[in-house]
Design a protein around this motif. Structure first.
Motif, PDB file in Angstrom:
ATOM      1  N   PRO A 100       0.817  -1.228   0.000  1.00 21.48           N
ATOM      2  CA  PRO A 100       0.000   0.000   0.000  1.00 21.48           C
ATOM      3  C   PRO A 100       0.842   1.266   0.000  1.00 21.48           C
ATOM      4  O   PRO A 100       0.508   2.240  -0.670  1.00 21.48           O
ATOM      5  N   LYS A 101       1.995   1.232   0.722  1.00 21.74           N
ATOM      6  CA  LYS A 101       2.853   2.424   0.759  1.00 21.74           C
ATOM      7  C   LYS A 101       3.422   2.760  -0.609  1.00 21.74           C
ATOM      8  O   LYS A 101       3.417   3.907  -1.043  1.00 21.74           O
ATOM      9  N   GLN A 102       3.942   1.704  -1.285  1.00 18.79           N
ATOM     10  CA  GLN A 102       4.474   1.931  -2.628  1.00 18.79           C
ATOM     11  C   GLN A 102       3.371   2.386  -3.587  1.00 18.79           C
ATOM     12  O   GLN A 102       3.582   3.244  -4.417  1.00 18.79           O
ATOM     13  N   ASP A 103       2.188   1.745  -3.459  1.00 23.95           N
ATOM     14  CA  ASP A 103       1.047   2.147  -4.281  1.00 23.95           C
ATOM     15  C   ASP A 103       0.787   3.645  -4.145  1.00 23.95           C
ATOM     16  O   ASP A 103       0.597   4.347  -5.132  1.00 23.95           O
ATOM     17  N   ARG A 104       0.788   4.107  -2.887  1.00 27.43           N
ATOM     18  CA  ARG A 104       0.482   5.519  -2.661  1.00 27.43           C
ATOM     19  C   ARG A 104       1.575   6.407  -3.247  1.00 27.43           C
ATOM     20  O   ARG A 104       1.301   7.433  -3.852  1.00 27.43           O
ATOM     21  N   ALA A 105       2.831   5.970  -3.077  1.00 31.13           N
ATOM     22  CA  ALA A 105       3.946   6.757  -3.632  1.00 31.13           C
ATOM     23  C   ALA A 105       3.831   6.852  -5.150  1.00 31.13           C
ATOM     24  O   ALA A 105       4.065   7.905  -5.746  1.00 31.13           O
ATOM     25  N   ILE A 106       3.446   5.745  -5.794  1.00 29.74           N
ATOM     26  CA  ILE A 106       3.289   5.749  -7.259  1.00 29.74           C
ATOM     27  C   ILE A 106       2.169   6.687  -7.669  1.00 29.74           C
ATOM     28  O   ILE A 106       2.303   7.470  -8.619  1.00 29.74           O
ATOM     29  N   ARG A 107       1.051   6.635  -6.900  1.00 28.90           N
ATOM     30  CA  ARG A 107      -0.083   7.521  -7.220  1.00 28.90           C
ATOM     31  C   ARG A 107       0.308   8.985  -7.028  1.00 28.90           C
ATOM     32  O   ARG A 107      -0.048   9.848  -7.839  1.00 28.90           O
ATOM     33  N   ILE A 143       7.370  25.952  -9.526  1.00 25.15           N
ATOM     34  CA  ILE A 143       7.073  24.785  -8.691  1.00 25.15           C
ATOM     35  C   ILE A 143       5.880  25.083  -7.780  1.00 25.15           C
ATOM     36  O   ILE A 143       5.078  24.191  -7.498  1.00 25.15           O
ATOM     37  N   SER A 144       5.712  26.345  -7.340  1.00 28.13           N
ATOM     38  CA  SER A 144       4.559  26.690  -6.486  1.00 28.13           C
ATOM     39  C   SER A 144       3.246  26.396  -7.213  1.00 28.13           C
ATOM     40  O   SER A 144       2.304  25.857  -6.613  1.00 28.13           O
ATOM     41  N   GLU A 145       3.174  26.762  -8.497  1.00 30.67           N
ATOM     42  CA  GLU A 145       1.944  26.489  -9.257  1.00 30.67           C
ATOM     43  C   GLU A 145       1.698  24.986  -9.359  1.00 30.67           C
ATOM     44  O   GLU A 145       0.552  24.521  -9.283  1.00 30.67           O
ATOM     45  N   ILE A 146       2.779  24.226  -9.567  1.00 31.17           N
ATOM     46  CA  ILE A 146       2.631  22.775  -9.704  1.00 31.17           C
ATOM     47  C   ILE A 146       2.167  22.175  -8.381  1.00 31.17           C
ATOM     48  O   ILE A 146       1.275  21.323  -8.345  1.00 31.17           O
ATOM     49  N   LEU A 147       2.747  22.677  -7.259  1.00 31.34           N
ATOM     50  CA  LEU A 147       2.325  22.231  -5.921  1.00 31.34           C
ATOM     51  C   LEU A 147       0.845  22.501  -5.702  1.00 31.34           C
ATOM     52  O   LEU A 147       0.099  21.634  -5.221  1.00 31.34           O
ATOM     53  N   ALA A 148       0.396  23.727  -6.055  1.00 34.00           N
ATOM     54  CA  ALA A 148      -1.000  24.102  -5.823  1.00 34.00           C
ATOM     55  C   ALA A 148      -1.940  23.231  -6.647  1.00 34.00           C
ATOM     56  O   ALA A 148      -2.992  22.790  -6.173  1.00 34.00           O
ATOM     57  N   THR A 149      -1.544  22.951  -7.898  1.00 34.56           N
ATOM     58  CA  THR A 149      -2.407  22.142  -8.782  1.00 34.56           C
ATOM     59  C   THR A 149      -2.440  20.685  -8.331  1.00 34.56           C
ATOM     60  O   THR A 149      -3.489  20.038  -8.349  1.00 34.56           O
ATOM     61  N   ALA A 150      -1.274  20.168  -7.912  1.00 34.30           N
ATOM     62  CA  ALA A 150      -1.207  18.762  -7.503  1.00 34.30           C
ATOM     63  C   ALA A 150      -1.819  18.563  -6.119  1.00 34.30           C
ATOM     64  O   ALA A 150      -2.233  17.456  -5.774  1.00 34.30           O
ATOM     65  N   ASN A 151      -1.857  19.650  -5.314  1.00 30.73           N
ATOM     66  CA  ASN A 151      -2.373  19.579  -3.941  1.00 30.73           C
ATOM     67  C   ASN A 151      -1.606  18.545  -3.109  1.00 30.73           C
ATOM     68  O   ASN A 151      -2.203  17.695  -2.450  1.00 30.73           O
ATOM     69  N   VAL A 152      -0.280  18.617  -3.208  1.00 31.83           N
ATOM     70  CA  VAL A 152       0.573  17.766  -2.358  1.00 31.83           C
ATOM     71  C   VAL A 152       1.522  18.680  -1.580  1.00 31.83           C
ATOM     72  O   VAL A 152       1.630  19.870  -1.882  1.00 31.83           O
ATOM     73  N   THR A 153       2.188  18.124  -0.580  1.00 36.69           N
ATOM     74  CA  THR A 153       3.129  18.929   0.214  1.00 36.69           C
ATOM     75  C   THR A 153       4.432  19.110  -0.574  1.00 36.69           C
ATOM     76  O   THR A 153       4.761  18.311  -1.455  1.00 36.69           O
ATOM     77  N   LYS A 154       5.144  20.180  -0.191  1.00 32.15           N
ATOM     78  CA  LYS A 154       6.457  20.430  -0.788  1.00 32.15           C
ATOM     79  C   LYS A 154       7.374  19.218  -0.561  1.00 32.15           C
ATOM     80  O   LYS A 154       8.120  18.818  -1.457  1.00 32.15           O
ATOM     81  N   GLY A 155       7.297  18.636   0.652  1.00 31.05           N
ATOM     82  CA  GLY A 155       8.130  17.471   0.972  1.00 31.05           C
ATOM     83  C   GLY A 155       7.862  16.309   0.028  1.00 31.05           C
ATOM     84  O   GLY A 155       8.794  15.646  -0.439  1.00 31.05           O
ATOM     85  N   ALA A 156       6.573  16.071  -0.253  1.00 32.28           N
ATOM     86  CA  ALA A 156       6.209  14.971  -1.150  1.00 32.28           C
ATOM     87  C   ALA A 156       6.771  15.221  -2.548  1.00 32.28           C
ATOM     88  O   ALA A 156       7.333  14.318  -3.174  1.00 32.28           O
ATOM     89  N   LEU A 157       6.652  16.460  -2.993  1.00 30.53           N
ATOM     90  CA  LEU A 157       7.164  16.768  -4.333  1.00 30.53           C
ATOM     91  C   LEU A 157       8.669  16.568  -4.396  1.00 30.53           C
ATOM     92  O   LEU A 157       9.186  15.892  -5.300  1.00 30.53           O
ATOM     93  N   TYR A 158       9.394  17.113  -3.392  1.00 25.92           N
ATOM     94  CA  TYR A 158      10.867  17.020  -3.438  1.00 25.92           C
ATOM     95  C   TYR A 158      11.369  15.596  -3.189  1.00 25.92           C
ATOM     96  O   TYR A 158      12.479  15.251  -3.574  1.00 25.92           O
ATOM     97  N   PHE A 159      10.507  14.753  -2.558  1.00 29.84           N
ATOM     98  CA  PHE A 159      10.874  13.347  -2.413  1.00 29.84           C
ATOM     99  C   PHE A 159      11.014  12.699  -3.801  1.00 29.84           C
ATOM    100  O   PHE A 159      11.915  11.908  -4.058  1.00 29.84           O
ATOM    101  N   HIS A 160      10.101  13.092  -4.723  1.00 27.02           N
ATOM    102  CA  HIS A 160      10.095  12.470  -6.057  1.00 27.02           C
ATOM    103  C   HIS A 160      10.947  13.227  -7.074  1.00 27.02           C
ATOM    104  O   HIS A 160      11.541  12.621  -7.961  1.00 27.02           O
TER     105      HIS A 160
END
Lengths: 216, 216
Positions: B4-11, B34-51
């Motif tokens: 489930p964790k990997q599934d969520r990371a892939i999603r 990147i701010s616009e992409i963050l706002a559109t994706a609705n994810v945290t900055k940490g999640a984005l920089y993880f990927h």
């Protein structure tokens, strides 16, 4: 005959377009500013606005200006004239910043408000006209629809040049242009025409030299 | 099997890439933030920089992501498989923002620092591989050099799609793809192969339907 005043106006207009081309090529249409173009052209704001009312008009001037020096001399074989038009354009893309900027603008999706369909229609008209002449001389295969074939050749050349720009900074463009012609002309012209064509990459420089020497 | 964790990371990764694709398509690479992409994706900055560590990596992810759903089922005739690959890509350009953003980025000269040669090489490799298989089955004319022919076909298709985007917002792309194939395949494959091919524009939708139904 144009007098000294008109001569100067033509030179100023050309100076502004060359400056706009270099700024559009360097910065992209959206990021380019009229101030940068003014500074590069070293003309007054009044002179610029006399010729061009807006950034859109400057871009359209660059798109139109890329065609200024593209005349291939009349050939008895219209298919060879078509080949030479493509080869000369390949040479100009390698050497003329105005032609490069025009090609780039036509593919710049950020150039909002600029009529980017102009170059596609311009080239499609030129190629359709050459194919019509080739057909009237019996060079084309009977099924060919000149408009459809012109759209394929223009679209394909646009992509070949973009790929050459991205992968080799235009260095291999005469070779890939030759390859494109070798892959398409057998579906367009009679085999007796094919055997008389010069499709080699060296043709690009040769046609340019011919247009410069005035021996055409 | 991914948990489930990997599934969520892939999603999450996919959500970020879809958001990046839409912002790159709307604003162009240079203007996108990147701010616009963050706002559109609705994810945290940490999640984005993880990927993705940078805007460049996001662009390269979009360029790679455009190929995710492009598998045409194996065909007995490798030339038809090549035709279907082009037709399915035409369909995805019409319908999938990720594929459109990838095509646009590959032609975006303002995308400094992004390796824009990736998609050209990716597609050239795929087409070369199909042509090699076609040659091993005796489908190709003896003079064909698969790498050169692949470069012509990929470059030409890139231009056909850019012209279709600029002039008809992709509406005529299946028709111009069909026209490109009709103009090039006679120089590539034996006439006995040509007669068995389906090159009609309707093929685009038909191949898509086949990949969705799982009947392939």
């Amino acid at each position: 005959m144009p007098g000294p005043k008109q001569d100067r106006a033509i030179r100023t207009r050309r100076t502004i377009l060359v400056a706009a081309a270099s700024i559009f090529e360097e910065r992209g249409y959206q990021a380019a500013t009229i101030s940068e173009i003014l500074a590069t052209a070293n003309v007054t704001k009044g002179a610029l606005y006399f010729h061009f009312k807006s950034k859109e008009q400057l871009a359209e001037g660059v798109l139109a200006g890329q065609h200024d020096n593209l005349a291939v001399p009349d050939r008895p074989c219209k298919t060879q004239e078509l080949v030479d038009t493509a080869m000369l354009h390949a040479y100009h893309l390698q050497t003329d910043p105005m032609v490069r900027a025009g090609a780039r603008l036509a593919l710049d999706q950020r150039a909002d408000g600029v009529d980017r369909t102009g170059p596609f229609h311009h080239w499609t008209t030129i190629v359709t006209d050459l194919l019509d002449k080739a057909r009237n001389q019996g060079e084309l295969l009977p099924h060919v629809n000149p408009v459809e074939t012109a759209e394929v050749l223009v679209g394909a050349f646009v992509g070949i040049q973009a790929m050459s720009q991205a992968t080799t900074a235009y260095q291999n463009l005469p070779h890939t242009t030759s390859a494109l012609l070798r892959h398409t002309l057998p579906s367009i012209v009679h085999s007796s025409v094919l055997t008389s064509l010069d499709l080699t990459p060296l043709r690009a420089l040769a046609v340019h030299a011919e247009t410069q020497s005035g021996t055409a």
